[in-house]
Motif scaffolding. Sequence first.
Motif, PDB file in Angstrom:
ATOM      1  N   THR A   1      39.024  50.660  30.340  1.00 55.12           N
ATOM      2  CA  THR A   1      38.644  49.324  29.873  1.00 55.12           C
ATOM      3  C   THR A   1      37.535  48.738  30.737  1.00 55.12           C
ATOM      4  O   THR A   1      36.546  48.189  30.227  1.00 55.12           O
TER       5      THR A   1
ATOM      6  N   SER B   1      33.621  47.984  29.718  1.00 56.68           N
ATOM      7  CA  SER B   1      33.066  46.644  29.892  1.00 56.68           C
ATOM      8  C   SER B   1      31.718  46.696  30.606  1.00 56.68           C
ATOM      9  O   SER B   1      30.772  45.999  30.229  1.00 56.68           O
TER      10      SER B   1
ATOM     11  N   ARG C   1      39.480  40.294  28.256  1.00 53.77           N
ATOM     12  CA  ARG C   1      38.703  40.847  27.133  1.00 53.77           C
ATOM     13  C   ARG C   1      37.929  39.747  26.403  1.00 53.77           C
ATOM     14  O   ARG C   1      36.757  39.924  26.045  1.00 53.77           O
TER      15      ARG C   1
ATOM     16  N   ARG D   1      33.897  39.466  25.955  1.00 58.00           N
ATOM     17  CA  ARG D   1      33.303  39.452  24.610  1.00 58.00           C
ATOM     18  C   ARG D   1      32.316  38.296  24.482  1.00 58.00           C
ATOM     19  O   ARG D   1      31.231  38.440  23.914  1.00 58.00           O
TER      20      ARG D   1
END
Length: 308
Positions: free
Chosen positions: A148, A152, A195, A199
Amino acid sequence: MDTKEVKSTVSNLEKAVDDKTILKLLNILNDDVKPTEKLLRETKVGVVVNKYRSHANPQVSSLVKKMIRGWRGAVQAEKNNKKKSGMSPSSSANSSTNNNNNNNNNNDSTAKSEAAASSTASAPHRSYTGPRSAQKDGVNTQLYDNDTRNASVAALYNSLAVERDDAPKTIVAVATEIENAVYREEYSKLGESYRNKLRTFIMQLRNKKNPELRQRLLTRELDAGKFIKMSPNEMAPEELKKQIEKLHKQNLFDAQGATEKRAVTDRFTCGKCKHKKVSYYQMQTRSADEPLTTFCTCENCGNRWKFS
């Protein structure tokens, strides 16, 4: 051009609205500005010019990209020359204090360093064509044991690289700093909050109409810690901010224009305190053929009532 002249031209450029004037001012800056790191920092000319990178007129956007590449290359060459000139006194001092063997070693080392600096200064600045990405640039974003976090960093890199010619190591360094800042902010948890924040940042950074945000981050004018504290409105493009502010002022004006003007009279008596100082206004609350509704407020006790 000196600093004052550059600032004056930049000011006129920000006020220009037609393509002809914009092109004229950009050509003046392109021909007359002798870019140095100090001049670019003091005048912010690079930040202003870069806003026209995505201009609808291809002549404007092409000229801006050429100017930015040239200025960036000139500043890099200036830095390399400073590093090169800084090595000479050090080598000279060492040669006067060390023995012959040390002198030879130092001279060899200095010669290699100077050759590397000279090679870097003379190397042509790389110009990227088409959309960039970490994969295309050959950048390793597998920095952690967590998929993750690696994904990113890659997504941030791709967003920061939009319409930029910066070196991959510069972009990946900023992308890593932003991810680290969010990771620490979320107390090392990779949940929905982590997250969602990333975003939001990625969407703002990949916006082609927001080149100044990428510019500020990649030139270190804005650090990652401050960036992740900014609201979406603060990250928005300058043009959008101006439109939002204009709309806000117009809404305030419209709301004030719709406010009913109150009049004070002694024709009405407050049913609560019996005072006659009453303010009122009238509005059409029913069909057009019905009488107006009168809204009253007692100026003494604040009691309110209405009648038709």
